[in-house]
Structures are given as structure tokens and as C-alpha cells.
Design an enzyme around this catalytic site. Structure first.
Site, PDB file in Angstrom:
ATOM      1  N   LYS A 120       0.835  -1.212   0.000  1.00 26.24           N
ATOM      2  CA  LYS A 120       0.000   0.000   0.000  1.00 26.24           C
ATOM      3  C   LYS A 120       0.872   1.266   0.000  1.00 26.24           C
ATOM      4  CE  LYS A 120      -3.156   3.075   0.563  1.00 26.24           C
ATOM      5  NZ  LYS A 120      -3.872   3.591  -0.597  1.00 26.24           N
ATOM      6  N   LYS A 140       2.010  11.912   5.501  1.00 28.23           N
ATOM      7  CA  LYS A 140       2.234  10.757   6.378  1.00 28.23           C
ATOM      8  C   LYS A 140       2.668   9.525   5.567  1.00 28.23           C
ATOM      9  CE  LYS A 140      -1.412   8.385   6.850  1.00 28.23           C
ATOM     10  NZ  LYS A 140      -2.114   7.227   6.382  1.00 28.23           N
TER      11      LYS A 140
END
Ligand SMILES: NC(=O)c1ccc[n+]([C@@H]2O[C@H](COP(=O)([O-])OP(=O)(O)OC[C@H]3O[C@@H](n4cnc5c(N)ncnc54)[C@H](OP(=O)(O)O)[C@@H]3O)[C@@H](O)[C@H]2O)c1
Length: 292
Positions: free
Chosen positions: A170, A239
């Protein structure tokens, strides 16, 4: 299945609703209660503490970041304390490899099962049940979770028996999307300053060699300059690049493009971009070039 769902943000709200629509018995929890109330009107049960959302066969968390997942899992009356033996925690958030490892160990020590199942797709895909799920965990746990994945996504890719592998896949995917946003932004700034209409340019790109959804979605966002409301907020994009760099550090894989992207996000955030979609980094090259 009897399933809990924790985190009803942009992504979680649509995912939880699709579980309800698929006929699952869904109990929802959200830190900000009003978002859970909306789901109640659509057929879910709402609870006011985390442990009460963990009484079924599985609980899905779809929370902002590592800090949110840590507080929900390890806090008082959290997931770890509330989930029954043999029940599954399915973590759909985009989190660090390190936290995924920690969750794997903690749930195993508590006699619970852990599956990492981060997703590809923006909030519209979440609402439509069209996400792509990247799953990793013990075979039987993945098989048990499959009816839930089928309700939230169009396809599930099982990558490994080791949960953190799904998180790595991911993160690498989001790194690639951000790299494409940056490259699109630079190419579009170049042609725009040379007098080419950005939508016409995008039509050429996407009708020829660059037909992938990522070019269409992000190219249009950049050309329209429409970064609010954010589908995926810039601080979350930042992030993901930080977590990608951390994964690169651990595995000793230099990622020079990711370092550049980290600075692009810092520039955006330093100039008040917190509420913007992460694709707003694609506007920075035009600003650098003095394109209106
Ligand atoms: N948006 C996308 O396109 C997309 C796509 C794929 C994956 N993701 C990933 O999916 C996750 C969720 O993204 P999102 O866009 O849905 O984010 P979001 O709209 O900001 O929602 C974040 C959720 O986390 C909760 N939360 C945040 N901090 C918390 C804390 N300390 N304790 C308890 N709950 C907390 C929020 O609760 P409140 O409602 O109380 O704030 C909200 O339910 C992120 O990991 C993101 O990277 C996003």
C-alpha cells in the site's frame, strides 16, 4: 457476519455502509459521535465505547494514522481488551510497517487474529464498494474476512501470510501516485506556460499512452485547481511518504523521489495546505513557474 467498524471518516463511512447493505450485522464506533449517528439511520448499531464494537467475529479499523490506531487498539477498553479469542482485527488504515508488526504480535499474544487490509481507491470508490483491497495475514483469517472484503471492494489481492507485507504494498502504491502527481504537475506547468490549455493537454495524454485512472483523476484535479473539499487530505499524503521513507530506511532501499516528495508536502503544509487534497502538490510546479 457480526462485525464492528471503527473510524467513520471519508473512507470508513462508505465502507461501513456497504457492509450494512451486504447484510452484515454492523456495530459502529467513531470518536466524533455524530458520524456514527448517520450510520444508525442507515441500519447500523452505534456504540459509545470501542470495546463494545469488538463483540463480533471481526472488527475493522479505518483510522487516520498510527497514533489513532494505537490509541484505539491499546487504549483503555480498546480493541485489544475488547476483542474475543479467535476474533479478527482487520486494519484497513494506511499505517507503518512497524505498527503492523506490533499489532501482529499483540493480537497473537492475546489469542486474537490480525489481518492487514489497506485499500486503494478514494472516498467515491469507498462509497460505491469499488475499492481494491490488499490483504495479508494467516490463510484462515483471510478466508474468514473475505465476505467483508467482497462487500467493500471490487477485488481483493492476497499478498502474503505476513500482515506487514500488505502495508508495504500500500505504501509503495501511494508513493507511486504521489510521484505521478508531481510529474503531472511539472509537465502541465511546462505546457501551460507555453500557451497550451491544460485540459486539452490532458486529453492528449489520457487518450494516448497515459490512459490509466491515476492520470485521469489527478490530471483533472490539477487542471481544475480543485483541491477542496479534500478526498484525501494533504497531511495524510505527507504521512504516507514519511512511512514509505521509513520502510526504505529499514530495508536499506534509497528512495530519492520519495525524499523530494516529502519536501513537496512540507512546502504545501507550510503554506497552509492542511485542508487541501494531497493532489495540491501538483500545483506547486505551476507556482514555481509563475503560471497564473
Ligand atoms: N481518503 C482516501 O482517499 C484514502 C484512500 C485509501 C486509504 N486511505 C487511508 O485510510 C485512512 C482513513 O482515511 P480517511 O480519508 O477516511 O481519513 P479521515 O476522513 O480523516 O478520517 C479519519 C478517521 O480517524 C478517526 N481518528 C483520527 N484520530 C483519532 C484518534 N486519535 N482516536 C480515534 N479516532 C481517530 C477520525 O475520527 P473523528 O471523526 O472523530 O475525527 C475519523 O473517523 C488513513 O489511514 C488514510 O491514509 C485514505
Amino acid at each position: 457476519m457480526r462485525v464492528g467498524f471503527i473510524g467513520l471518516g471519508q473512507m470508513g463511512a462508505g465502507m461501513a455502509l456497504n457492509l450494512v447493505k451486504a447484510g452484515h450485522d454492523v456495530t459502529v464506533y467513531n470518536r466524533t459521535r455524530a458520524k456514527a449517528d448517520k450510520l444508525v439511520a442507515q441500519g447500523a448499531k452505534a456504540v459509545t465505547n470501542i470495546a463494545d464494537a469488538c463483540q463480533g467475529e471481526a472488527v475493522i479499523t479505518m483510522l487516520a494514522d498510527d497514533g489513532a490506531v494505537e490509541s484505539v487498539v491499546y487504549g483503555d477498553r480498546g480493541v485489544l481488551a475488547g476483542l474475543g479469542r479467535g476474533a479478527i482485527h482487520i486494519s484497513a488504515s494506511t499505517i507503518s510497517i512497524a505498527l503492523s508488526e506490533r499489532l501482529t504480535a499483540s493480537h497473537a499474544a492475546a489469542g486474537q487474529r490480525f489481518v492487514a487490509a489497506p485499500v486503494f481507491g478514494r472516498p467515491t470508490a469507498a462509497a460505491a464498494g469499488d475499492l481494491f483491497v490488499v490483504g495479508a495475514g494467516a490463510h484462515e483469517a483471510i478466508q474468514s474476512a473475505m465476505p467483508l472484503f467482497e462487500a467493500i471492494g471490487q477485488r481483493t489481492f492476497v499478498v502474503s501470510a505476513v500482515p506487514k507485507t500488505a502495508n508495504l504494498v500500500k505504501l509503495s502504491g501511494n508513493f507511486l501516485i504521489a510521484a505521478i502527481i508531481e510529474a503531472l504537475g511539472e509537465a502541465m506547468a511546462l505546457v501551460a506556460k507555453g500557451g497550451v490549455d491544460q485540459h486539452d493537454y490532458l486529453d492528449i495524454l489520457t487518450s494516448t499512452l497515459f490512459g490509466a485512472p491515476v492520470f485521469k483523476t489527478y490530471g483533472n484535479l490539477i487542471a481544475d485547481g480543485k483541491f477542496e473539499p479534500a478526498g484525501f487530505a494533504a497531511p495524510l499524503g505527507h504521512k504516507d511518504i514519511r512511512l514509505t521513507l521509513a520502510a526504505g530506511e529499514d530495508l536499506r532501499v534509497p528512495l530519492p523521489l520519495a525524499s523530494l516528495l516529502r519536501d513537496r508536502f512540507l512546502t504545501l503544509l507550510a503554506h497552509g495546505g492542511d485542508k487541501l487534497d494531497w493532489s495540491a502538490i501538483g500545483r506547486l510546479p505551476a507556482k514555481d513557474a509563475g503560471v497564473a
